[in-house]
Write a protein that holds these residues in place. Sequence first.
Motif, short mmCIF file in Angstrom:
data_model
loop_
_atom_site.label_atom_id
_atom_site.label_comp_id
_atom_site.label_asym_id
_atom_site.label_seq_id
_atom_site.Cartn_x
_atom_site.Cartn_y
_atom_site.Cartn_z
N ILE A 1 54.46 -6.36 -14.23
CA ILE A 1 53.94 -6.55 -12.87
C ILE A 1 54.27 -7.96 -12.38
CG2 ILE A 1 51.90 -6.59 -11.39
CD1 ILE A 1 50.45 -4.84 -13.40
N GLN B 1 48.51 1.46 -8.24
CA GLN B 1 47.43 0.67 -8.83
C GLN B 1 46.13 0.87 -8.05
OE1 GLN B 1 49.27 -3.24 -9.07
NE2 GLN B 1 49.78 -2.87 -11.22
N ASP C 1 47.05 -8.43 -23.91
CA ASP C 1 48.19 -8.13 -23.04
C ASP C 1 49.21 -7.22 -23.72
OD1 ASP C 1 48.96 -9.93 -24.91
OD2 ASP C 1 49.89 -11.36 -23.53
N GLY D 1 32.61 -10.71 -13.59
CA GLY D 1 33.09 -10.46 -14.94
C GLY D 1 33.06 -8.97 -15.24
N TRP D 2 33.73 -8.56 -16.35
CA TRP D 2 33.87 -7.13 -16.60
C TRP D 2 32.52 -6.44 -16.80
CZ3 TRP D 2 31.97 -4.80 -20.94
CH2 TRP D 2 31.73 -5.60 -22.06
N GLU E 1 40.47 -11.86 -14.73
CA GLU E 1 40.95 -11.85 -16.13
C GLU E 1 42.44 -11.49 -16.18
OE1 GLU E 1 38.39 -10.08 -14.98
OE2 GLU E 1 36.67 -10.10 -16.34
N ALA E 2 42.88 -10.68 -15.22
CA ALA E 2 44.27 -10.25 -15.20
C ALA E 2 45.16 -11.25 -14.46
CB ALA E 2 44.39 -8.87 -14.54
N MET F 1 42.33 -3.90 -21.19
CA MET F 1 42.70 -4.76 -22.32
C MET F 1 42.02 -4.15 -23.55
SD MET F 1 41.91 -8.55 -20.85
CE MET F 1 42.90 -9.38 -19.62
N TYR G 1 44.26 -9.29 -7.95
CA TYR G 1 43.89 -8.61 -9.19
C TYR G 1 42.62 -9.25 -9.76
CZ TYR G 1 48.51 -6.46 -8.98
OH TYR G 1 49.60 -5.74 -8.58
N PHE H 1 47.01 -1.77 -19.50
CA PHE H 1 46.71 -3.05 -18.87
C PHE H 1 47.95 -3.61 -18.18
CE2 PHE H 1 46.80 -7.74 -19.14
CZ PHE H 1 45.84 -7.99 -18.18
N LEU H 2 49.08 -3.53 -18.86
CA LEU H 2 50.31 -4.10 -18.28
C LEU H 2 50.72 -3.36 -17.00
CD1 LEU H 2 52.44 -4.79 -21.49
CD2 LEU H 2 51.09 -6.40 -20.15
N GLY H 3 50.35 -2.11 -16.90
CA GLY H 3 50.73 -1.35 -15.71
C GLY H 3 49.68 -1.35 -14.62
N SER H 4 48.43 -1.71 -14.99
CA SER H 4 47.36 -1.61 -13.99
C SER H 4 46.78 -2.96 -13.59
CB SER H 4 46.20 -0.76 -14.54
OG SER H 4 45.54 -1.45 -15.59
N GLY H 5 46.78 -3.91 -14.53
CA GLY H 5 46.11 -5.18 -14.26
C GLY H 5 44.60 -5.05 -14.31
N ASP H 6 44.12 -3.92 -14.82
CA ASP H 6 42.67 -3.71 -14.92
C ASP H 6 42.19 -4.28 -16.27
OD1 ASP H 6 40.10 -2.77 -15.33
OD2 ASP H 6 40.54 -0.69 -14.74
N PRO H 7 41.34 -5.32 -16.24
CA PRO H 7 40.95 -5.95 -17.50
C PRO H 7 40.24 -5.02 -18.47
CG PRO H 7 39.73 -6.87 -15.65
CD PRO H 7 40.79 -5.99 -15.08
#
Lengths: 188, 538
Positions: free
Chosen positions: A43, A81, B100, B21-22, A27-28, B114, A24, B105-111
């Motif tokens: 997750i 995902q 969080d 970074g994002w 950051e995650a 957030m 992942y 975010f909690l379902g994807s983990g994609d920052p």
Amino acid sequence: MNNWLFERKSSISEGWLRRIFETYPPEAATFLSNQNDRFANPIGSAFLSAAGPILEELFGEGNPETVEGFIDEIIRIRAVQDFRPSDAVSIFFLLKLAIRDEMTKEKEGQDKIKTEDILFLESKIDKFSLAAFDIYMKCRERVWEIRFNDFIKRPFVLSEAAMCPSYLIKKGMIKDVGFDGEKGCSLS
Amino acid sequence: MAKDLTQKEMLRIDYNPPKSGWMDTPVKIKPGIYCHPAKPEKITDVGMPNAHTWNPLDEDWNLPANWQQIFFEGMRERLDKHRSFKIFMDICVRCGACADKCHFFLGSGDPKNMPVVRAELLRSIYRKEFTTAGKILGSLAGGRELTPAVLKELWYYFFQCTECRRCSLFCPYGIDTAEITIIGREILNLLGLNINWIQEPVSNCYHIGNHLGLKPHTFKENIEFLRDDIESYVGVRIEPTFNRKGAEVLFVTPSGDVFAEPGIYTLMGYLMLFEHIGLDYTWSTYASESGNFGFFTSFEMAKRLNAKIYAEAKRLGVKFIIGGECGHMWRVIHQYMDTFNGPADFLEVPVSPMTGTTFENARSSKMIHITEFTADLIKHGKLKIDPSRNNHMKVTFHDSCNTSRAMGILEEPRYVINNVCKHFYEMPDTTIREQTFCCGSGSGLNASENMEIRLRGGLPRANAVKYVHEKHGVDTVACICAIDRAVLPASMEYWVPGVKVAGVSELVANALIMEGEGERTLNLRGEEIPVTEGGDNV
């Protein structure tokens, strides 16, 4: 099963989870590995609760069907995902790396493990990988079934023109229905 | 020739992509995540600008030549107009308290899901264009240029926020990320970049009266079909009235309840409840939608769609309005209606004709939620109920984001459910009431083509349902929102098979003892009600 590896099950589990979380974005990854609450981190906690029983089975009988529920839980998440299919099911290949990490950590490890032991273990892991692939495919097919059912359950007033693929193609708002060159199969 | 790997190198193959970074990670727009673009004619016919044909997967989105100017002017206008937006752009300290808390975010983990980062997508442009530090120092001050790639990123992620406001609950500064999304979408709408799942309902609602585009006769016929179903299953003939002047109450509900499963069973519940208590009410075939997809488009569109409900109430001469089980309608009514179209001083403060209760909370809006109305009826013993008809169900309650966080309807649905069902189980505390998780598809994201992001966003809620399903055998998720009813079935099918979704009014009606009813062997879905040998429901 080789005792030396079995004794290091918890360390292997830690290494395996670390490698999974590293798939992942950074950051995650930190959050996913540090928050244990099942509801605050669905997750991460799915992986945390599945790793132990899966390793237990792997070092024991090695039958993926016994822990199918745990494999399903984590693959079901990764199936929706942002992963390529190969990345989504890569978790058991990451387990191989975690075991190699453990073996190379101490010189003693390499000395105490017989080649046949490691080959046997890796074959078992391959079985788990194939089981993960089966589950992944089942999940993807389910996603499409759900998507299709959702589509046909739409009130016809909207679906008649608003979302009809033929309308969208005609207007150039979607490229293709089916295989679309580099982008693969898509209807979007 | 390929390089020969050493044994050590072969053992260390890296399966992970390189990290960045994002801000340096370019957006990759993928099918399954976004909704189809709005049809140009549906933009034009409500007088919105820059309608054009485009495809999210294309390099060129066919934007107007001066798109940056439009964007900046639109942003400046909103910074001047909405003090909250200006503050939200300035005061975030990036503490991470919200990071969080987002279901996406909690379902994807994609920052970028957030809330802090999603807001930062727009905030970085604000810094670069509207702050001195950002103009001089650029990225050192957290600013960045508005490029076509950045615009695409904004579009992609503002349509991955359901405006549920869970993140705002945890922000120590009270930043409402939903408002940032709302304004972000408004600005995107200036460039003709809405999605069709929102735009077409907006157009339908504006021109016809409801999101689905049900014309008056169709709307009426559908409700009459459901009335026929009630007659078959319950043995009672109900005669609802439409557009009747002089009725005491105007009833409005989401048009999804009129047309789509399982909302139709909830609508049957409304019909039975009002018949049971003898309420003097009317439906309207013009104000035939309580939802407001205009709210997901622009404040102006929300205002225009909201106005028709009140205009119709005035035309019919009713005393007050009752709204059906809907989520975002209540956010619009309670947080925006007064400044949109208020005061509704031609209506009366709602007083229940059956109990005499004055709904003080609706003193200004003159509109009450059916769940508070029903709870009041039960509290005063005005309903004849046989809860054993629901004994075979094990029920949990999903708090809709808008009714819980925007309105505070927390106790009423629980009170109602506990009076009509024997087996009720709460999901864990951190997933209900004010902290409730979104269904994953609110704010107009309940299309089919974006099913993957819907399933990701639905994971945290489904995860809590799964917990009570495994622990207590829960088989029914009750809710008081039409979008929940429309989207939770798909989420349950994927994450927790075996759990169905029902409106609270459906559960109420199954338990209601109607005057003149026949033997109740079927529920409102036409399914057999399981009965034990002794005659009791199981």
